[in-house]
Design an enzyme around this catalytic site. Structure first.
Site, PDB file in Angstrom:
ATOM      1  N   ASP A  25      21.036 -52.583 -85.698  1.00 20.45           N
ATOM      2  CA  ASP A  25      20.675 -51.436 -86.462  1.00 20.45           C
ATOM      3  C   ASP A  25      21.479 -51.597 -87.826  1.00 20.45           C
ATOM      4  OD1 ASP A  25      19.475 -48.961 -86.884  1.00 20.45           O
ATOM      5  OD2 ASP A  25      21.546 -48.028 -87.229  1.00 20.45           O
ATOM      6  N   ASN A  59      18.131 -45.226 -94.736  1.00 26.17           N
ATOM      7  CA  ASN A  59      17.626 -46.466 -94.466  1.00 26.17           C
ATOM      8  C   ASN A  59      16.852 -46.325 -93.222  1.00 26.17           C
ATOM      9  OD1 ASN A  59      16.913 -48.784 -95.759  1.00 26.17           O
ATOM     10  ND2 ASN A  59      19.037 -49.795 -95.426  1.00 26.17           N
ATOM     11  N   ASP A  68      19.904 -40.421 -85.635  1.00 24.13           N
ATOM     12  CA  ASP A  68      20.640 -41.561 -86.555  1.00 24.13           C
ATOM     13  C   ASP A  68      21.819 -41.001 -87.340  1.00 24.13           C
ATOM     14  OD1 ASP A  68      21.128 -43.834 -87.945  1.00 24.13           O
ATOM     15  OD2 ASP A  68      19.216 -43.841 -89.021  1.00 24.13           O
ATOM     16  N   HIS A  97      25.985 -42.899 -85.200  1.00 22.49           N
ATOM     17  CA  HIS A  97      26.884 -43.881 -85.741  1.00 22.49           C
ATOM     18  C   HIS A  97      28.341 -43.014 -85.605  1.00 22.49           C
ATOM     19  CE1 HIS A  97      23.987 -46.936 -87.344  1.00 22.49           C
ATOM     20  NE2 HIS A  97      23.498 -45.737 -87.491  1.00 22.49           N
ATOM     21  N   LEU A  98      29.250 -43.294 -84.493  1.00 17.05           N
ATOM     22  CA  LEU A  98      30.391 -42.702 -84.704  1.00 17.05           C
ATOM     23  C   LEU A  98      31.476 -43.612 -85.362  1.00 17.05           C
ATOM     24  CD1 LEU A  98      30.211 -40.915 -81.222  1.00 17.05           C
ATOM     25  CD2 LEU A  98      29.044 -40.265 -83.493  1.00 17.05           C
ATOM     26  N   ASN A 108      27.242 -51.237 -85.175  1.00 17.39           N
ATOM     27  CA  ASN A 108      27.520 -51.693 -86.594  1.00 17.39           C
ATOM     28  C   ASN A 108      29.044 -51.038 -87.080  1.00 17.39           C
ATOM     29  OD1 ASN A 108      26.173 -49.039 -87.063  1.00 17.39           O
ATOM     30  ND2 ASN A 108      25.566 -49.678 -89.043  1.00 17.39           N
ATOM     31  N   HIS A 113      14.024 -45.221 -85.614  1.00 14.78           N
ATOM     32  CA  HIS A 113      13.564 -44.358 -86.794  1.00 14.78           C
ATOM     33  C   HIS A 113      12.169 -45.073 -87.531  1.00 14.78           C
ATOM     34  CE1 HIS A 113      16.009 -47.723 -88.448  1.00 14.78           C
ATOM     35  NE2 HIS A 113      17.144 -47.266 -87.921  1.00 14.78           N
ATOM     36  N   HIS A 126      16.083 -53.155 -85.650  1.00 22.54           N
ATOM     37  CA  HIS A 126      16.128 -52.474 -87.151  1.00 22.54           C
ATOM     38  C   HIS A 126      14.764 -53.000 -87.832  1.00 22.54           C
ATOM     39  CE1 HIS A 126      17.758 -50.345 -90.726  1.00 22.54           C
ATOM     40  NE2 HIS A 126      16.947 -51.043 -91.126  1.00 22.54           N
ATOM     41  N   HIS A 173      29.340 -40.645 -93.573  1.00 22.39           N
ATOM     42  CA  HIS A 173      29.976 -41.139 -94.748  1.00 22.39           C
ATOM     43  C   HIS A 173      30.946 -40.284 -95.470  1.00 22.39           C
ATOM     44  CE1 HIS A 173      27.513 -45.080 -94.559  1.00 22.39           C
ATOM     45  NE2 HIS A 173      26.311 -44.200 -94.463  1.00 22.39           N
TER      46      HIS A 173
HETATM   47  O1  DOR Z   1      20.762 -45.112 -93.444  1.00 24.21           O
HETATM   48  C1  DOR Z   1      21.201 -45.786 -92.547  1.00 24.21           C
HETATM   49  N1  DOR Z   1      22.619 -45.738 -92.252  1.00 24.21           N
HETATM   50  N2  DOR Z   1      20.402 -46.641 -91.886  1.00 24.21           N
HETATM   51  C2  DOR Z   1      20.674 -47.564 -90.992  1.00 24.21           C
HETATM   52  O2  DOR Z   1      19.973 -48.208 -90.483  1.00 24.21           O
HETATM   53  C3  DOR Z   1      22.467 -47.716 -90.803  1.00 24.21           C
HETATM   54  C4  DOR Z   1      23.073 -46.353 -91.415  1.00 24.21           C
HETATM   55  C5  DOR Z   1      24.467 -46.577 -91.402  1.00 24.21           C
HETATM   56  O3  DOR Z   1      25.262 -47.197 -90.464  1.00 24.21           O
HETATM   57  O4  DOR Z   1      24.806 -45.885 -92.026  1.00 24.21           O
HETATM   58 ZN    ZN Z   2      21.157 -46.057 -87.281  1.00 28.47          ZN
END
Ligand code: DOR
Ligand code: ZN
Length: 438
Positions: free
Chosen positions: A156, A282, A309, A66-67, A98, A236, A183, A313
């Site tokens: 996802d 997740n 994954d 996730h960038l 996402n 995952h 997912h 954050h």
């Molecule tokens: O822990 C997660 N973070 N699981 C996911 O499926 C999405 C991801 C996110 O976008 O932060």
């Molecule tokens: Zn992911």
């Protein structure tokens, strides 16, 4: 980044699973391509790199990152995310859709790929959303998104609850030969969990991760893929039950592949108490038995590949009380070291298996092998990672190139690290430093 026409990597331990090549060889790169791999190559006008006692492998491939660009650049962006990838030895990433807004139309995807061309120092590919707005109701235009360059369709982070919708996605996936990459969390339970979460007192911590019916969804998606005759890739995997379902499906010839993350392979739910929100992810961390089952599945080939994954954050978000903090943890800069230290050293995976699961297998599943990604085939693009298997190091989040610090492995002592990352004829990382320009 330094751009050389010719680079000669001398005397490295070459390991190229796709071409069944293993041994001490020289590797010559000329004009961004692998020119030759053999003993005693002598070229006058090349940059020579001594790789004696080092491992020389195809550039590592991470198909689940996730960038956060566009829209959440305060967490990460393509510039920093691609530098984190290069630091971790990855030469190719496939980004999750996402973002804000999500990548659910061809124009958004095309625009993003254009930005990535400028910002990314590694090969950047993207998935597209499976449903418009990731809302689980309306399928995206699969044909146009495939044409625009999407490597897979995936919601996802969100389950696609409608059986018919998932079936249609799989049928379109088959028709346009694009990977469906769901997912797997059962949606009713997912929604209930979200509700429970918002009711809980903000000071509550969660000792046990909330229950999710991942296994049931894995089963449903596999059955639908079988019916549609489509390819499906399960992200995952975290439960023993899912590993069993995938094994059974493979046995009866379903075109299913699966991935596991370092955190689901190395951490169980007990880690949440100790680590807190940086272990909130997740699907959640599971029981020790589940961890064992995922490891076994990875070793026996039920689970095909390893993906990080990488889910960045901000520190502010992750400092919220457990029930309010977002799901996700980062992995681009730790995955290789964790795999070598905790899966290869104890003999859970052979080195060959680990490299295969981080190079040619993910490349094949996401259709990147046809661009020469995942192998050292002469004539194809020269993406190479050089690894020092002996190098001991300690994870220090403050040294990360990622903008994020939400890593549960901070302080872990590891052995084995990428020391050189080459993308085409560009050296993008050397000895832990990102090489920006000549
Ligand atoms: O822990 C997660 N973070 N699981 C996911 O499926 C999405 C991801 C996110 O976008 O932060
Ligand atoms: Zn992911």
């Amino acid at each position: 980044m330094i751009n050389y026409k010719k680079i000669l990597i001398k005397n490295g331990n070459v390991l190229d699973i796709a071409n069944k090549k293993a041994g001490v060889f020289d590797v010559l790169i000329d004009s961004s391509r692998i020119k030759k791999i053999s003993k005693n190559i002598d070229v006058k006008d090349a940059l020579v790199i001594d790789a004696k006692d080092k491992l020389v492998v195809p550039g590592l491939v991470d198909v689940h990152v996730h960038l956060r660009q566009p829209g959440q650049e305060y967490k990460e962006d393509i510039y920093t995310g691609s530098r984190a990838a290069a630091a971790g030895g990855f030469t190719t990433v496939v980004a999750e859709p996402n973002t804000c807004p999500p990548i659910d139309t061809p124009s958004r995807l095309i625009q993003l790929l254009k930005i990535a061309k400028k910002e990314s120092i590694v090969n950047y590919y993207s998935k597209s959303a499976m449903t418009a707005g990731l809302n689980g109701y309306r399928l995206v235009n699969v044909e146009n998104l495939k044409f625009a360059g999407a490597r897979a369709i995936s919601d996802d982070g969100h389950p696609v609850s409608g059986d018919r919708l998932m079936f249609n996605a799989l049928k379109k996936g088959k028709e346009y030969d694009i990977l469906v990459n769901p997912h797997c969390e059962e949606s009713e339970l997912y929604r209930r969990r979200q509700k429970e979460k918002s009711k809980r007192k903000s000071s509550d911590t969660v000792a046990n991760p909330p229950y999710t019916a991942e296994g049931r969804f894995v089963m449903r998606d596999i059955e639908l893929a079988e019916k549609a005759g489509a390819r499906i890739h399960i992200s995952h995997v975290s439960l023993a039950q899912s590993v069993n379902e995938i094994a059974k499906a493979k046995e009866r010839g379903v075109n299913v592949t699966a991935e596991a993350t370092p955190h689901h392979l190395l951490l169980s739910e007990e880690a949440i108490k100790e680590i807190g929100t940086n272990a909130k992810v997740n699907p959640p961390l599971r029981s020790k038995e589940d961890v064992e089952a995922v490891r076994r599945g990875l070793a026996n080939g039920t689970i095909d590949i390893i993906a990080s994954d990488h889910a960045p954050h901000s520190a502010k978000e992750k400092s919220l009380p457990y029930n309010k903090a977002p799901f996700g943890l980062i992995g681009l800069e730790t995955t290789l070291g964790l795999v070598l230290t905790y899966l290869v050293r104890p003999g859970i995976l052979t080195l060959q298996q680990a490299i295969e699961k981080m190079t040619i297998l993910p490349a094949k599943i996401f259709g990147l092998d046809k661009f020469g990604i995942g192998s050292l085939t002469p004539g194809t693009r020269a993406d190479i990672t050089v690894i020092d298997m002996k190098k001991k190091w300690k994870v220090d989040v403050n040294k990360f190139f990622s903008k994020a610090r939400n890593c549960p492995f901070d302080g872990w002592k590891l052995q084995g690290k990428a020391i050189l990352t080459i993308v085409g004829n560009k050296i993008v990382m050397k000895d832990g430093k990102i090489i920006e320009s000549i």
